[in-house]
Design an enzyme around this catalytic site. Structure first.
Site, PDB file in Angstrom:
ATOM      1  N   SER A  89     -23.506  11.049   8.605  1.00 36.32           N
ATOM      2  CA  SER A  89     -23.112  10.961  10.012  1.00 36.32           C
ATOM      3  C   SER A  89     -22.407   9.644  10.252  1.00 36.32           C
ATOM      4  O   SER A  89     -22.751   8.620   9.648  1.00 36.32           O
ATOM      5  CB  SER A  89     -24.342  11.063  10.922  1.00 36.32           C
ATOM      6  OG  SER A  89     -24.005  10.793  12.261  1.00 36.32           O
ATOM      7  N   SER A 140       0.823  -1.213   0.000  1.00 34.45           N
ATOM      8  CA  SER A 140       0.000   0.000   0.000  1.00 34.45           C
ATOM      9  C   SER A 140       0.858   1.265   0.000  1.00 34.45           C
ATOM     10  O   SER A 140       1.988   1.276   0.484  1.00 34.45           O
ATOM     11  CB  SER A 140      -0.905   0.029   1.231  1.00 34.45           C
ATOM     12  OG  SER A 140      -1.965  -0.880   1.102  1.00 34.45           O
ATOM     13  N   ASP A 179      -8.156   1.466   1.720  1.00 33.27           N
ATOM     14  CA  ASP A 179      -9.535   1.186   2.102  1.00 33.27           C
ATOM     15  C   ASP A 179      -9.874  -0.294   1.985  1.00 33.27           C
ATOM     16  O   ASP A 179     -10.686  -0.818   2.749  1.00 33.27           O
ATOM     17  CB  ASP A 179     -10.490   2.017   1.243  1.00 33.27           C
ATOM     18  CG  ASP A 179     -10.412   3.506   1.568  1.00 33.27           C
ATOM     19  OD1 ASP A 179     -10.018   3.840   2.701  1.00 33.27           O
ATOM     20  OD2 ASP A 179     -10.743   4.326   0.703  1.00 33.27           O
ATOM     21  N   GLU A 183     -14.275  -2.261  -3.169  1.00 40.61           N
ATOM     22  CA  GLU A 183     -13.945  -3.604  -3.619  1.00 40.61           C
ATOM     23  C   GLU A 183     -15.212  -4.329  -4.068  1.00 40.61           C
ATOM     24  O   GLU A 183     -16.314  -4.010  -3.639  1.00 40.61           O
ATOM     25  CB  GLU A 183     -13.275  -4.400  -2.486  1.00 40.61           C
ATOM     26  CG  GLU A 183     -12.039  -3.736  -1.893  1.00 40.61           C
ATOM     27  CD  GLU A 183     -10.873  -3.684  -2.858  1.00 40.61           C
ATOM     28  OE1 GLU A 183     -10.799  -4.581  -3.737  1.00 40.61           O
ATOM     29  OE2 GLU A 183     -10.047  -2.766  -2.751  1.00 40.61           O
TER      30      GLU A 183
END
Length: 315
Positions: free
Chosen positions: A219, A13, A69, A283
Site C-alpha cells: 500500500s 537519464s 529512481d 542506490e
C-alpha cells in the site's frame, strides 16, 4: 502570487531523451499556473538533493523530480527532513521507473507525465526512514539487503543508459550463483528472525525492479512496509520462488519466505566477514546495522491512479 515550481532533472537519464522534451515540460507547468524554472543535476555528489532542499526552504510550492529512481530518491532526501515540504511531481526518465509505475504516471511520454501535475490529484504518500550511527536517509520505494540486491548499484550508469533494463537482467544472471545466504538478525513489529537469509525487502509500492507481483498487497499510504525475507540461498530454490512470484504472487505463502506488514524494522549482520550493503531505491545507502521506520503520509505526491484506488484529493 503565482505558485512556483522547480524541475530538477538528470540530463543523462532515459538515454538522454529528457533534455529534448524539457521546453515542452516547462510549458505544460506554466500553463498549469506555475512560474517554472529548471535545474540540471551535476556530477557533484548529492546535487539533486541539495537543490531540492534549497528551493523547499525558499518556499517553492512544487518540486519536480525528472529522471530515474536515483534522481527521485535524491529529491526525496532533500525535502523529507524539512518541516515545510512542497508538493512533489515525478517525470520518469530512468531505466525501471518503479515509483512512477506504482503511481500510474506515464513512462513512455514525458510531456504527458508533466500533465499529471496540472490535474490536482495529490496522494498523501508514506516515506521510509533509514538510519544508523553514521547517517539518516529516506526512501520512497524499497529498502533491501543481501547478495542479489547488490546488483542495482553494481550496474554501471553508462550501461543503464545504453542498454536499459536488460543491463539489470544480465547482472542478475551473473550474480545468481553468488547468492549465498547471510547470517542476519532482524526484528519487526510482533516478531523477529535470526538465521541465514539471501535477502530482505521492505517495499512501499507493488513494483520492485519492474515486477508488480513481488509485493502484491503493498500500500502507498497505510503506514507500513511490506516485508519479505528470503531464507534460502539455493539457486534452484530462488528460481522456483521467482517463478511463483511471476505466477500471481504465490511466493508469499512459501515456507522459505517471511511475508509481513510492519512499521518498524531493524537488521544486523551476525556474520561480520563482509559488510552487508543496504540498497535504498536502487542506490547504495550505507551498511547494516540499520533501523527503518515508516513515516505515514509524509509527502504529497501527484499521481495518476484510477479513482477506485485509495487516494485523497488535497487542496
Amino acid at each position: 502570487m503565482r505558485k512556483r515550481a522547480r524541475v530538477i532533472y538528470n540530463p543523462t537519464s532515459g538515454r538522454e531523451t529528457l533534455k529534448s522534451k524539457l521546453v515542452d515540460i516547462l510549458d505544460v507547468l506554466e500553463r498549469g499556473g506555475y512560474e517554472t524554472s529548471a535545474y540540471a543535476t551535476t556530477p557533484q555528489e548529492n546535487s539533486a538533493r541539495d537543490e531540492a532542499t534549497r528551493v523547499a526552504r525558499e518556499g517553492f510550492d512544487l518540486v519536480v523530480a525528472a529522471g530515474g529512481d536515483g534522481t527521485i530518491n535524491q529529491v526525496i532526501n532533500g525535502i523529507a527532513p524539512l518541516d515545510h515540504r512542497p508538493k512533489l511531481g515525478i517525470i520518469p526518465a530512468g531505466t525501471t521507473n518503479d515509483f512512477a509505475r506504482a503511481l500510474g504516471i506515464p513512462r513512455d511520454d514525458l510531456v504527458e507525465a508533466a500533465r499529471v501535475m496540472t490535474k490536482g490529484q495529490l496522494l498523501p504518500m508514506d516515506v521510509g526512514k533509514a538510519s544508523n550511527d553514521e547517517m539518516t536517509q529516506y526512501f520512497i520505494n524499497i529498502a533491501a539487503g543481501g547478495r542479489l540486491t547488490e546488483l542495482t548499484y553494481d550496474v554501471p550508469s553508462d550501461l543503464k543508459t545504453v542498454f536499459g533494463y536488460i543491463a539489470y537482467l544480465v547482472k542478475a544472471v551473473e550474480m545468481l550463483p553468488q547468492a549465498r545466504p547471510i547470517d542476519m538478525k532482524v526484528t519487526y513489529d510482533g516478531g523477529h528472525y535470526e538465521g541465514k537469509a539471501s535477502m530482505f525487502f521492505l517495499a512501499m509500492t507493488n513494483s520492485v525492479g519492474g515486477f508488480e507481483q513481488a509485493v502484491p498487497n503493498a500500500s502507498l499510504n497505510d503506514g507500513n512496509f511490506t516485508m519479505i525475507i528470503v531464507k534460502t540461498g539455493n539457486m534452484m530454490e530462488i528460481l522456483q520462488l521467482l517463478t511463483k512470484a511471476l505466477n500471481g504472487g504465490r511466493h508469499v505463502n512459501d515456507s522459505r519466505i517471511i511475508y509481513k506488514k510492519t512499521r518498524n524494522f531493524t537488521v544486523a549482520q551476525t556474520d561480520t566477514k563482509r559488510p552487508m550493503p543496504i540498497n535504498l531505491d536502487g542506490e547504495y545507502g550505507g551498511s547494516a546495522p540499520m533501523q527503518f521506520e515508516n513515516l505515514k503520509e509524509h509527502l504529497s505526491i501527484f499521481s495518476n491512479l484510477p479513482k477506485q484506488q485509495p487516494q485523497q484529493l488535497l487542496e
